[in-house]
Enzyme design. Structure first.
Site, mmCIF file in Angstrom:
data_model
loop_
_atom_site.group_PDB
_atom_site.id
_atom_site.type_symbol
_atom_site.label_atom_id
_atom_site.label_comp_id
_atom_site.label_asym_id
_atom_site.label_seq_id
_atom_site.Cartn_x
_atom_site.Cartn_y
_atom_site.Cartn_z
ATOM 1 N N GLY A 1 0.842 -1.204 0.000
ATOM 2 C CA GLY A 1 0.000 0.000 0.000
ATOM 3 C C GLY A 1 0.873 1.250 0.000
ATOM 4 N N LEU A 2 0.219 2.380 -0.140
ATOM 5 C CA LEU A 2 0.924 3.658 -0.188
ATOM 6 C C LEU A 2 1.677 3.930 1.106
ATOM 7 C CD1 LEU A 2 -1.906 5.962 -1.673
ATOM 8 C CD2 LEU A 2 0.105 5.063 -2.891
ATOM 9 N N SER A 3 2.660 4.791 1.017
ATOM 10 C CA SER A 3 3.343 5.250 2.225
ATOM 11 C C SER A 3 2.312 5.915 3.147
ATOM 12 C CB SER A 3 4.433 6.259 1.833
ATOM 13 O OG SER A 3 5.061 6.772 2.984
ATOM 14 N N GLY A 4 2.332 5.549 4.390
ATOM 15 C CA GLY A 4 1.394 6.139 5.350
ATOM 16 C C GLY A 4 0.036 5.467 5.395
ATOM 17 N N ALA A 5 -0.137 4.405 4.597
ATOM 18 C CA ALA A 5 -1.440 3.720 4.591
ATOM 19 C C ALA A 5 -1.667 2.934 5.883
ATOM 20 C CB ALA A 5 -1.534 2.790 3.382
ATOM 21 N N GLY A 6 -0.570 2.471 6.495
ATOM 22 C CA GLY A 6 -0.711 1.738 7.765
ATOM 23 C C GLY A 6 -0.054 0.369 7.767
ATOM 24 N N LYS A 7 0.807 0.100 6.792
ATOM 25 C CA LYS A 7 1.438 -1.227 6.688
ATOM 26 C C LYS A 7 2.241 -1.583 7.940
ATOM 27 C CE LYS A 7 3.692 0.033 2.974
ATOM 28 N NZ LYS A 7 3.178 1.422 2.912
ATOM 29 N N THR A 8 3.107 -0.668 8.340
ATOM 30 C CA THR A 8 3.958 -0.934 9.508
ATOM 31 C C THR A 8 3.121 -1.067 10.766
ATOM 32 O OG1 THR A 8 5.812 0.220 8.486
ATOM 33 C CG2 THR A 8 5.885 -0.017 10.880
ATOM 34 N N SER B 1 5.793 -1.884 -2.342
ATOM 35 C CA SER B 1 5.711 -2.849 -3.458
ATOM 36 C C SER B 1 4.653 -2.449 -4.482
ATOM 37 C CB SER B 1 5.477 -4.279 -2.951
ATOM 38 O OG SER B 1 4.538 -4.368 -1.910
HETATM 39 P P1 ADP Z 1 3.143 2.676 6.205
HETATM 40 O O1 ADP Z 1 3.924 1.628 6.914
HETATM 41 O O2 ADP Z 1 2.086 2.126 5.309
HETATM 42 O O3 ADP Z 1 3.958 3.725 5.545
HETATM 43 P P2 ADP Z 1 2.561 3.600 8.873
HETATM 44 O O4 ADP Z 1 2.046 2.383 9.568
HETATM 45 O O5 ADP Z 1 3.988 3.982 9.104
HETATM 46 O O6 ADP Z 1 2.275 3.453 7.314
HETATM 47 O O7 ADP Z 1 1.653 4.843 9.234
HETATM 48 C C1 ADP Z 1 0.263 4.786 9.207
HETATM 49 C C2 ADP Z 1 -0.302 5.880 10.113
HETATM 50 O O8 ADP Z 1 -1.723 5.800 10.069
HETATM 51 C C3 ADP Z 1 0.099 5.696 11.560
HETATM 52 O O9 ADP Z 1 0.387 6.968 12.106
HETATM 53 C C4 ADP Z 1 -1.157 5.099 12.211
HETATM 54 O O10 ADP Z 1 -1.254 5.423 13.562
HETATM 55 C C5 ADP Z 1 -2.269 5.752 11.382
HETATM 56 N N1 ADP Z 1 -3.527 5.003 11.362
HETATM 57 C C6 ADP Z 1 -4.745 5.535 11.583
HETATM 58 N N2 ADP Z 1 -5.704 4.611 11.509
HETATM 59 C C7 ADP Z 1 -5.094 3.448 11.233
HETATM 60 C C8 ADP Z 1 -5.581 2.112 11.034
HETATM 61 N N3 ADP Z 1 -6.869 1.794 11.105
HETATM 62 N N4 ADP Z 1 -4.662 1.157 10.750
HETATM 63 C C9 ADP Z 1 -3.349 1.461 10.665
HETATM 64 N N5 ADP Z 1 -2.843 2.696 10.839
HETATM 65 C C10 ADP Z 1 -3.701 3.693 11.130
#
Ligand code: ADP
Length: 184
Positions: A12-19, A86
């Site tokens: 998924g996109l950066s900031g989507a919540g993968k980590t 990815s």
């Molecule tokens: P990625 O790894 O995709 O770049 P991150 O996990 O680093 O994304 O960041 C996702 C952000 O979105 C975090 O700050 C997280 O707290 C926030 N967030 C809000 N709602 C959700 C959710 N339902 N699931 C996962 N992350 C969420």
């Protein structure tokens, strides 16, 4: 009962919540005594794939190497959690075919939401032109067509996303520890 290995591939996109989701899933699995490993895109790029950039060729090579390590671990009974943007469908499919025990999790939130979160400040830098070829801004993201799981992180709580992953793993027969415990 021996633990079955599987790769959980968060895309998924950066900031989507993968980590965030993969860490929560990892914690829950660990607390149930599963052997797990995490391959997080940002950390992988600091060592395993250090020196690779963000051209399509380099992104594909990054994913191929992550897939190689995931495969080794998966076939030895580890639950591997990969979180990497990815962006290209074809290489994700290639890795899926190679690994076999592969569960794709599309971590999905609209670009505006991811950009609004801007967890690492990267969107701001991409918009200003400081970073070129940023996924979702001036580089493509090809969403999975048939992911095993989709987490809409703009619409669901983290706990819901985690529950979805567990439900699917259970359904696919990967949660052997839990079954074994129930049988005792
Ligand atoms: P990625 O790894 O995709 O770049 P991150 O996990 O680093 O994304 O960041 C996702 C952000 O979105 C975090 O700050 C997280 O707290 C926030 N967030 C809000 N709602 C959700 C959710 N339902 N699931 C996962 N992350 C969420």
């Amino acid at each position: 009962m021996k633990q079955r290995g599987v790769t959980l591939w968060f895309t998924g996109l950066s900031g989507a919540g993968k980590t965030t989701i993969s860490q929560a899933v990892a914690e829950a699995l660990r607390s149930q005594d599963y052997n797990i490993e995490i391959l997080d895109g940002d950390i992988v790029r600091q060592n395993l794939t250090k020196g690779l950039g963000f051209s399509k060729a380099d992104r594909d090579e990054n994913i191929r190497r992550i897939g190689f390590v995931s495969h080794l671990l998966t076939r030895n009974g580890v639950i591997v959690l990969v979180s990497a943007i990815s962006p290209y469908r074809e290489i994700r499919e290639e890795v899926r075919q190679r690994i076999g025990d592969f569960v794709e999790i599309y971590v999905n939130a609209p670009l505006e939401i991811c950009e609004g979160r801007d967890v690492k400040g990267l969107y701001k830098r991409a918009r200003s032109g400081e970073i070129k070829g940023f996924t979702g801004i001036d580089d493509p993201y090809e969403p999975p067509l048939n992911p095993e799981i989709e987490c809409r992180t703009d619409q669901e709580e983290l706990s819901e996303s985690v529950a979805k992953v567990f439900q699917k793993l259970e359904e696919l027969g990967y949660l052997t520890n839990k079954l074994a415990m129930q049988e005792v």
